[in-house]
Design a protein around this motif. Sequence first.
Motif, PDB file in Angstrom:
ATOM      1  N   TYR A  52      77.208   9.510   2.190  1.00 40.43           N
ATOM      2  CA  TYR A  52      77.488   8.127   1.779  1.00 40.43           C
ATOM      3  C   TYR A  52      77.444   7.147   2.943  1.00 40.43           C
ATOM      4  CZ  TYR A  52      82.105   8.833   3.798  1.00 40.43           C
ATOM      5  OH  TYR A  52      83.125   9.088   4.673  1.00 40.43           O
ATOM      6  N   ASN A  53      77.485   7.677   4.153  1.00 41.64           N
ATOM      7  CA  ASN A  53      77.552   6.791   5.330  1.00 41.64           C
ATOM      8  C   ASN A  53      76.233   6.087   5.621  1.00 41.64           C
ATOM      9  OD1 ASN A  53      76.408   9.286   6.008  1.00 41.64           O
ATOM     10  ND2 ASN A  53      76.654   8.827   8.171  1.00 41.64           N
ATOM     11  N   ASP A  54      75.124   6.617   5.069  1.00 40.88           N
ATOM     12  CA  ASP A  54      73.835   5.959   5.307  1.00 40.88           C
ATOM     13  C   ASP A  54      72.965   6.096   4.060  1.00 40.88           C
ATOM     14  OD1 ASP A  54      71.502   4.878   6.136  1.00 40.88           O
ATOM     15  OD2 ASP A  54      71.070   6.379   7.686  1.00 40.88           O
ATOM     16  N   TYR A 135      87.230  10.401  14.563  1.00 36.91           N
ATOM     17  CA  TYR A 135      86.540  10.592  13.296  1.00 36.91           C
ATOM     18  C   TYR A 135      86.540  12.066  12.939  1.00 36.91           C
ATOM     19  CZ  TYR A 135      84.318   6.160  14.484  1.00 36.91           C
ATOM     20  OH  TYR A 135      84.063   4.884  14.832  1.00 36.91           O
ATOM     21  N   GLU A 137      84.091  14.996  11.905  1.00 32.52           N
ATOM     22  CA  GLU A 137      82.674  15.136  12.190  1.00 32.52           C
ATOM     23  C   GLU A 137      82.110  16.256  11.340  1.00 32.52           C
ATOM     24  OE1 GLU A 137      81.061  14.784  15.835  1.00 32.52           O
ATOM     25  OE2 GLU A 137      82.313  13.095  16.371  1.00 32.52           O
ATOM     26  N   ALA A 142      77.824  13.766  12.583  1.00 32.21           N
ATOM     27  CA  ALA A 142      77.949  12.398  12.094  1.00 32.21           C
ATOM     28  C   ALA A 142      79.418  12.012  12.061  1.00 32.21           C
ATOM     29  CB  ALA A 142      77.356  12.302  10.695  1.00 32.21           C
ATOM     30  N   TYR A 144      81.985  10.468  10.337  1.00 30.78           N
ATOM     31  CA  TYR A 144      82.565   9.868   9.146  1.00 30.78           C
ATOM     32  C   TYR A 144      83.363  10.916   8.396  1.00 30.78           C
ATOM     33  CZ  TYR A 144      78.592  11.966   6.679  1.00 30.78           C
ATOM     34  OH  TYR A 144      77.672  12.835   6.183  1.00 30.78           O
ATOM     35  N   GLU A 145      84.315  10.417   7.604  1.00 31.79           N
ATOM     36  CA  GLU A 145      85.228  11.297   6.871  1.00 31.79           C
ATOM     37  C   GLU A 145      84.468  12.075   5.801  1.00 31.79           C
ATOM     38  OE1 GLU A 145      87.757  13.402   5.995  1.00 31.79           O
ATOM     39  OE2 GLU A 145      89.046  11.817   6.812  1.00 31.79           O
ATOM     40  N   THR A 148      86.413  14.220   1.353  1.00 29.02           N
ATOM     41  CA  THR A 148      86.615  13.170   0.353  1.00 29.02           C
ATOM     42  C   THR A 148      86.770  13.783  -1.033  1.00 29.02           C
ATOM     43  OG1 THR A 148      84.250  12.992  -0.037  1.00 29.02           O
ATOM     44  CG2 THR A 148      85.190  11.521   1.633  1.00 29.02           C
TER      45      THR A 148
END
Length: 356
Positions: A52-54, A135, A137, A142, A144-145, A148
């Motif tokens: 979802y980060n990119d 963060y 990783e 990458a 980001y969390e 989730t």
Amino acid sequence: MERADIVFSGMRPTGRLHIGNYWGALKNWVDLQDRFPCFFCVADWHMLTTGYNDTSKLRENCREMVLDWLAAGLDPAKCVIFRQSDVSEHAELALMLGMVTPLAMLEHNPTWKEQLQELAKTKAGMAAAGESIRYEENKQGAGYELRTFGFLGYPVLQAADILLYHGTKVPVGRDQLPHLELSREIARKFNNAFGPIFAEPQPLLTPTPKVPGADARKMSKSYGNAIDIGETAASLEAKVKGMYTDPTRKSATDPGHPEPCPDNERGCAVFALHKLYASESFVRARGADCRAGKLGCMACKKDLLCEMSGPFEVFRARRDSYRASDVEAVLAEGALKARAAAQKTMVAVRRAMRLR
Ligand code: SF4
């Protein structure tokens, strides 16, 4: 009433596909479209569960992947090709299935556990190096969390994908059986709670031959060793010429080691691809000639290029016959058909749950 078998499968849109994807899944899909009603899903929501980060390339990657599906021989007149996010019923059914899915089941999912182990390793490594941890990783590094709700719950979405179309046959390799078992378990839990709405999807075990990359490691975009379905004649030739063979051979008369062995641990990539593109008798003879030092690797690569050129020309011709707007039209038509089937299922689900 007993239902006819329906095949469901999907792929995350990662962009252009390589021949590992073709031999591992797509070729089977092409065969199945002549035998069963089939739904093939561009699983773009699944892409978000870990990426979802990119999302900058998501649409383009969907288009490129569908072009490769069509290039490989999927025919929209024979099967339903659609994008998951065009059919919002996937989200609704996932929500309903989530009500009966125990948290522990998701936490024991091997993919989730592996990811957490990767996180733990990364954290331990960073802590040992005295770095502050800002963060989470993932294994690609990458920042980001990743722990989730969406990622933990992806097996529920996967179950919804299959059950929405009453998919009874799911083409899988042996390594994917545990994933399908989660979907089966979720179907059972729903049926136990609300009545027999869903048939448990059955695995359709399909052959998944080993397809090495140009360097004889597992074929993967991230290794930079992939041979794409959409290679041009020139790029295919360059990749075949550059393939890993047998580093112990210094001349054409040296005995070769085509298969993985202590003298050539990875095995020869050219030989592995002959197994996919040439006849059994050719492969047997080629293995014997190689071991006896009867031919050089360049000649052997030329033969492989001849074998691969025909199928790649067919892929290219099909790929070139579609424009980007054609892909959108294929997906729009597929969405109509998929939505009609999905809406029917959701009427039954809502009724069973006494929501209507
Ligand atoms: S002769 Fe062919 S099979 Fe043998 S090592 Fe060379 S490329 Fe590989």
